[in-house]
Enzyme design. Structure first.
Site, PDB file in Angstrom:
ATOM      1  N   ASP A   1      28.186  43.528  41.962  1.00 16.81           N
ATOM      2  CA  ASP A   1      29.230  43.207  40.980  1.00 16.81           C
ATOM      3  C   ASP A   1      29.841  41.864  41.390  1.00 16.81           C
ATOM      4  OD1 ASP A   1      31.143  43.267  38.984  1.00 16.81           O
ATOM      5  OD2 ASP A   1      32.473  44.637  40.061  1.00 16.81           O
TER       6      ASP A   1
ATOM      7  N   ASN B   1      41.093  49.029  44.168  1.00 14.63           N
ATOM      8  CA  ASN B   1      40.797  50.230  43.384  1.00 14.63           C
ATOM      9  C   ASN B   1      39.511  50.895  43.876  1.00 14.63           C
ATOM     10  OD1 ASN B   1      41.096  51.997  40.916  1.00 14.63           O
ATOM     11  ND2 ASN B   1      39.078  51.112  40.540  1.00 14.63           N
TER      12      ASN B   1
ATOM     13  N   ASP C   1      35.830  54.762  43.658  1.00 19.22           N
ATOM     14  CA  ASP C   1      37.274  54.491  43.689  1.00 19.22           C
ATOM     15  C   ASP C   1      37.900  55.065  44.956  1.00 19.22           C
ATOM     16  OD1 ASP C   1      36.910  53.526  41.088  1.00 19.22           O
ATOM     17  OD2 ASP C   1      38.841  54.338  40.420  1.00 19.22           O
TER      18      ASP C   1
ATOM     19  N   ARG D   1      45.485  38.270  44.112  1.00 16.15           N
ATOM     20  CA  ARG D   1      45.249  38.854  42.801  1.00 16.15           C
ATOM     21  C   ARG D   1      44.883  40.316  43.009  1.00 16.15           C
ATOM     22  NH1 ARG D   1      40.504  40.097  39.966  1.00 16.15           N
ATOM     23  NH2 ARG D   1      40.535  39.935  37.708  1.00 16.15           N
TER      24      ARG D   1
ATOM     25  N   ASP E   1      43.206  43.227  41.843  1.00 17.95           N
ATOM     26  CA  ASP E   1      42.140  43.509  40.889  1.00 17.95           C
ATOM     27  C   ASP E   1      42.271  44.926  40.332  1.00 17.95           C
ATOM     28  OD1 ASP E   1      39.332  42.796  39.878  1.00 17.95           O
ATOM     29  OD2 ASP E   1      38.967  44.675  40.944  1.00 17.95           O
TER      30      ASP E   1
ATOM     31  N   TYR F   1      44.394  51.488  37.726  1.00 16.00           N
ATOM     32  CA  TYR F   1      43.568  52.695  37.859  1.00 16.00           C
ATOM     33  C   TYR F   1      43.650  53.353  39.232  1.00 16.00           C
ATOM     34  CZ  TYR F   1      41.561  49.570  34.326  1.00 16.00           C
ATOM     35  OH  TYR F   1      41.394  48.680  33.295  1.00 16.00           O
ATOM     36  N   LEU F   2      44.715  53.089  39.977  1.00 16.26           N
ATOM     37  CA  LEU F   2      44.734  53.538  41.372  1.00 16.26           C
ATOM     38  C   LEU F   2      44.802  55.052  41.525  1.00 16.26           C
ATOM     39  CD1 LEU F   2      47.054  50.874  43.075  1.00 16.26           C
ATOM     40  CD2 LEU F   2      44.568  50.872  42.793  1.00 16.26           C
TER      41      LEU F   2
ATOM     42  N   GLU G   1      46.131  42.035  37.831  1.00 16.17           N
ATOM     43  CA  GLU G   1      45.139  42.097  36.773  1.00 16.17           C
ATOM     44  C   GLU G   1      45.269  43.464  36.117  1.00 16.17           C
ATOM     45  OE1 GLU G   1      40.448  42.143  35.556  1.00 16.17           O
ATOM     46  OE2 GLU G   1      41.193  43.287  37.225  1.00 16.17           O
TER      47      GLU G   1
ATOM     48  N   HIS H   1      36.071  34.494  34.830  1.00 15.90           N
ATOM     49  CA  HIS H   1      34.731  34.827  35.297  1.00 15.90           C
ATOM     50  C   HIS H   1      34.150  36.043  34.596  1.00 15.90           C
ATOM     51  CE1 HIS H   1      37.480  37.486  37.221  1.00 15.90           C
ATOM     52  NE2 HIS H   1      36.497  38.223  37.702  1.00 15.90           N
ATOM     53  N   ASP H   2      34.971  36.766  33.856  1.00 13.66           N
ATOM     54  CA  ASP H   2      34.506  37.975  33.175  1.00 13.66           C
ATOM     55  C   ASP H   2      34.169  37.671  31.715  1.00 13.66           C
ATOM     56  OD1 ASP H   2      34.699  39.695  35.351  1.00 13.66           O
ATOM     57  OD2 ASP H   2      36.830  40.050  34.996  1.00 13.66           O
TER      58      ASP H   2
END
Ligand code: GLC
Ligand code: CA
Length: 542
Positions: free
Chosen positions: A49, A91, A160, A188, A190, A194-195, A232, A299-300
């Site tokens: 990734d 995450n 995760d 940053r 990331d 969603y933690l 983010e 970048h995404d």
């Protein structure tokens, strides 16, 4: 200025960009006029990734150099007045991370196993959306070694971390301290929504997730008061607001404004200011010591998660007719190809980026109008080597072209023969030199970075007009009027500016004075896709 070490400059000609290469290009970055570098992940990683799958947090990927190189880079950046932001990806980790390898072999329920999120079935938390829709069928993947499913919001090789285990937070804070101690100025955060997972929720933005962030911030406040956290959180404005925390702001200092980004493209496509003014109206106030980060590209994929289904179809049809350009819920293209190399439209969107409330983030190569390659996998097409010169590999590396980490862009319109730093540096009219001038002009005024925003409502909806206003501690007020024509035809607009009667609008790029503002509506005409920045000056100062 956001960049990938891997794709920036290769100093030892092994085909992969590295810290030493980046250091040698720091003057270029400083001369551009930016003040901060945001580095994409450079840690040891299988790079499935692109480095967001971290296998070791407190080290540098050997392809990019050593810890000593990282240290030297930070010192060299600071020497030039550049701050450094790195990635704190907490995450998830790579499945190659020793924490995961230990977890899958550890006893069920043990502290080591509980570093990650496990389940005996794959139906738990079934109210959770899948983010990487094109590759993943489920947020659970079976691990034969553990004999359980593990939870992942992204790729199935990115388990995760389990923030219900206090040891995880402790370990993560250790990672954070490691990089801050090395001299990094900001982090940053990331994929931060969603933690934490809880039954019966959509597992995004949970109160417990905010508790984790408050703990991280408390650590910063206690030991690193001059550092910064950037969230983010790809969420709606009302769900992003809590990431700044409560009161004085006790979570992140900054957060990306994800919903604004697609609406700038939407306004251009519809030739109507409404998408922008509407989202600005919905954008909540943030604490005085906080700031938005705004961007056109990164970048995404250009994510279309924060628009309605109808808007997404509209944007896909307009900007990504070729299906290969689409990925997940977005578009994997760079700025220039999205706007079909139309210099007027590139300048228009850039002028919005540089004048809207928030810190503008530039993606490397977009200052040249670099192209992309939608035939590469994942989002690699927008991560190709920086184009320095017309030489072999665009001057990025002297390695055999076959060895390069990603193939450079070589087509006749966007290829390095045509689009490169060397040529554009010599050309006074190049996009590069235009961008430098814009950044220099922006820097002269505090109102862009710190001022309030008020949108005007001329009856012509193809005209977007707003006022940025800032009063400093000595009571000096700066007022800037920004006007943009989002349509492909020339337009006229009448602006209600009577409260500034007697002021003289001075166009900021050229310095020409326009007729003074009076009691009647102020008439302006704009060529297609034009924009103006005016400083509203006192007549006696003229
Ligand atoms: C973030 C990164 C993206 C990555 C994802 C999963 O959204 O920006 O590049 O793929 O996290 O790690
Ligand atoms: Ca190299």
């Amino acid at each position: 200025y956001q960049l990938h070490i891997k794709s920036f400059f290769d100093s030892n000609n092994d085909g992969i960009g590295d810290f030493a290469g980046l250091i040698s290009k720091l003057d270029y970055i400083a001369e551009l006029g930016v003040n901060t570098l945001w580095l994409l992940p450079f840690y040891p990683s299988p790079r499935r990734d692109d480095g967001y799958d971290i296998a070791e947090y407190k080290a540098v990927h050997p392809d990019y150099g050593s810890m000593a190189d990282a240290r030297r880079f930070i010192a060299e950046a600071h020497k030039r007045g550049l701050r450094v932001i790195t990635e704190l990806v907490i995450n998830h980790t790579s499945d190659q991370h020793p924490w995961f390898q230990r977890a899958r072999h550890a006893k069920r329920g043990s502290k080591a196993r509980e570093f990650y999120v496990w389940s005996d079935d794959d139906q738990k938390y079934d109210g959770t959306r899948i983010i990487f829709l094109d590759t993943e069928k489920s947020n659970w993947t079976w691990d034969p070694v553990a004999g359980q499913y593990f939870w992942h919001r992204f790729y199935s090789h990115q388990p995760d971390l389990n923030f219900d285990n206090p040891q995880v937070l402790k370990a993560v804070i250790g990672v954070m301290r490691f990089w801050l101690d090395l001299g990094v100025d900001g982090l940053r955060l990331d994929a931060i929504p969603y933690l934490i997972e809880r039954d019966g929720t959509n597992n995004e933005n949970l109160a417990e997730t905010h508790d984790v962030l408050k703990a991280i911030r408390a650590e910063i406040d206690a030991n690193y008061p001059d550092r910064m956290l950037l969230a983010e959180a790809n969420q709606w404005p009302e769900d992003t607001r809590p990431y700044f925390g409560e009161g004085d702001g006790d979570e992140c200092h900054m957060a990306f404004h994800f919903p604004l980004m697609p609406r700038m493209y939407m306004a251009l496509a519809m030739e109507d200011r409404f998408p922008i003014t509407d989202i600005l109206r919905q954008t909540p106030e943030i604490p005085a010591n906080c700031q938005w980060a705004i961007f056109l590209r990164n970048h995404d994929e250009l994510t279309l998660e924060m628009v309605t289904d109808r808007e997404r179809d509209y944007l896909w049809n307009y900007y990504a007719e070729d299906r290969r350009a689409r990925i997940n819920l977005g578009i994997r293209r760079r700025l220039a190809p999205l706007l079909q190399r139309d210099r007027r439209r590139i300048e228009l969107l850039t002028s919005l980026l540089l004048s809207m409330p928030g810190t503008p983030t530039l993606y490397y190569g977009d200052e040249l109008g670099m192209g992309d390659n939608i035939y590469l996998g994942d989002r690699d097409g927008v991560r190709t080597p920086m184009q320095w010169s017309p030489d072999r590999n665009g001057g990025f590396s002297r390695a055999d072209p076959q060895r390069l980490v990603l193939p450079p862009i070589m087509d006749p319109l966007y290829g390095y023969q045509t689009v490169n730093v060397e040529a554009q540096s010599h050309d006074p009219h190049s996009l590069l030199n235009w961008t430098r001038r814009m950044l220099a002009v922006r820097k002269q005024q505090k109102a862009f970075g710190r001022g309030s925003l008020r949108t005007l409502t001329p009856s012509n909806r193809r005209i977007l007009a707003y006022i940025r206003e800032y009063t400093d501690a000595d009571g000096n007020t700066e007022v800037i009027l920004c006007v943009a024509n989002v349509s492909r035809a020339a337009q006229a607009a009448e602006l209600e500016l009577s409260q500034y009667a007697d002021k003289v609008p001075v166009e900021m790029l050229g310095g020409s004075a326009f007729p003074p503002i009076g009691q009647l509506p102020f008439l302006l005409t704009l060529p297609p896709y034009a924009f103006y920045w005016f400083l509203l000056a006192s007549r006696d100062r003229m």
